[in-house]
Scaffold this active site. Sequence first.
Site, PDB file in Angstrom:
ATOM      1  N   LYS A   1      57.773   3.647 -17.339  1.00 37.37           N
ATOM      2  CA  LYS A   1      58.331   2.658 -18.276  1.00 37.37           C
ATOM      3  C   LYS A   1      57.757   2.871 -19.669  1.00 37.37           C
ATOM      4  O   LYS A   1      58.475   2.848 -20.672  1.00 37.37           O
ATOM      5  CB  LYS A   1      58.019   1.230 -17.781  1.00 37.37           C
ATOM      6  CG  LYS A   1      58.896   0.835 -16.597  1.00 37.37           C
ATOM      7  CD  LYS A   1      58.401  -0.400 -15.861  1.00 37.37           C
ATOM      8  CE  LYS A   1      59.244  -0.602 -14.607  1.00 37.37           C
ATOM      9  NZ  LYS A   1      58.744  -1.600 -13.695  1.00 37.37           N
TER      10      LYS A   1
ATOM     11  N   GLN B   1      54.552  -6.254 -13.584  1.00 37.19           N
ATOM     12  CA  GLN B   1      54.870  -5.354 -12.468  1.00 37.19           C
ATOM     13  C   GLN B   1      54.549  -6.030 -11.130  1.00 37.19           C
ATOM     14  O   GLN B   1      53.463  -6.572 -10.942  1.00 37.19           O
ATOM     15  CB  GLN B   1      54.054  -4.058 -12.632  1.00 37.19           C
ATOM     16  CG  GLN B   1      54.372  -3.000 -11.608  1.00 37.19           C
ATOM     17  CD  GLN B   1      55.783  -2.439 -11.756  1.00 37.19           C
ATOM     18  OE1 GLN B   1      56.273  -2.188 -12.845  1.00 37.19           O
ATOM     19  NE2 GLN B   1      56.462  -2.256 -10.627  1.00 37.19           N
TER      20      GLN B   1
ATOM     21  N   ASP C   1      62.964  -8.654 -17.120  1.00 34.42           N
ATOM     22  CA  ASP C   1      63.223  -8.403 -15.699  1.00 34.42           C
ATOM     23  C   ASP C   1      64.272  -9.385 -15.161  1.00 34.42           C
ATOM     24  O   ASP C   1      64.730  -9.245 -14.031  1.00 34.42           O
ATOM     25  CB  ASP C   1      61.915  -8.588 -14.904  1.00 34.42           C
ATOM     26  CG  ASP C   1      61.601  -7.372 -14.051  1.00 34.42           C
ATOM     27  OD1 ASP C   1      62.409  -6.428 -14.045  1.00 34.42           O
ATOM     28  OD2 ASP C   1      60.545  -7.379 -13.384  1.00 34.42           O
TER      29      ASP C   1
END
Length: 304
Positions: free
Chosen positions: A64, A108, A131
């Site tokens: 990422k 994460q 997200d």
Amino acid sequence: MAMTEHKTTAERGILIDGKQTARRLRQSIAHHVEVLVADHKIMPGLAVVLVGDDPASQVYVASKEKQAVAAGMRSYVHRLPKNTSQDALLELLRKLNKDKKVHGILVQMPLPKQIDTATVLRAIDPAKDVDGLHIENVGRLASGLPGLVPCTPLGCLTLLRSIVPNMSGLHAVVVGRSNLVGKPMAQLLLRENCTVTIAHSRTPQLPHVTRQADILVVAVGKPQLVKADWVKPGAIVLDVGINREQNAEGSRLVGDVDFASVREVAGYITPVPGGVGPMTIACLLGNTVAACCRQNELTVPELR
Ligand code: NAP
């Protein structure tokens, strides 16, 4: 165009190249970042928070970071020790929420046991929730309002649109009902006017259900669960699953679909790896640009 027009024998088993589509999407994102910098002096910033040392998470976070920088964005990675307290993580999120240089925040998953995932997701500013897992963005998707959508289903939708620009009236079956993939995928397909069936571990006669699908999205986490006789001839099959399988030569990644046999039946199919996977990070970058534009009251570009 109706999907039935695509179903000729010659077209069966056409590979959906997620790598190439993701590359094109990243180029389009990099172009929009350049415009934001040149015309508005704004550089989109993505903050990724990693708690602990899970090897797979470390690889995802590094990827990422690398791709955000390659697209011309600022990347801020916060690597916190495994024993980080929930309060310390919430404090970091408060700072990132306020930081004007940070337009997108991603924590994460999975988080260590001492931290409550739902509390953490609620603590992210919904405007920065790239997200798409904050309850506000979940509600926006379900209500048909603009918001940030989870990256993997968004990537699946982008792949589908490249094959069938008009999905109206098609029967889509989504196997898996997680908040991360299955449920938002079903909502996106509903928004495209598909007739949507959601199947899960308690669904009886699953092969009978999946055989009804013009579009079959499988997000289960069971290696090669879906066999050729589960699939309607000519269907579009998207395999979200990523499973590591050990064999005599070492290990390899396999999806939730038995690729070799299903390819003989399907009209289009994603491979694993190289199908849905590469789209996820590209969509994360796309969400960061979208969040950045909204935070600065600029038109959100159409990224494709
Ligand atoms: P998850 O949270 O574990 O959800 C799995 C879903 O599959 C659940 O809804 C479960 O049903 C259902 N299921 C389990 N066994 C089943 C069976 N035998 N038949 C039918 N349904 C069954 O997983 P997830 O986060 O959605 O991820 C699914 C897969 O996608 C995993 O392999 C994951 O690694 C992969 N993934 C890939 C990406 C990517 O970027 N490509 C991103 C995210 C996830 P119940 O709800 O009834 O338990």
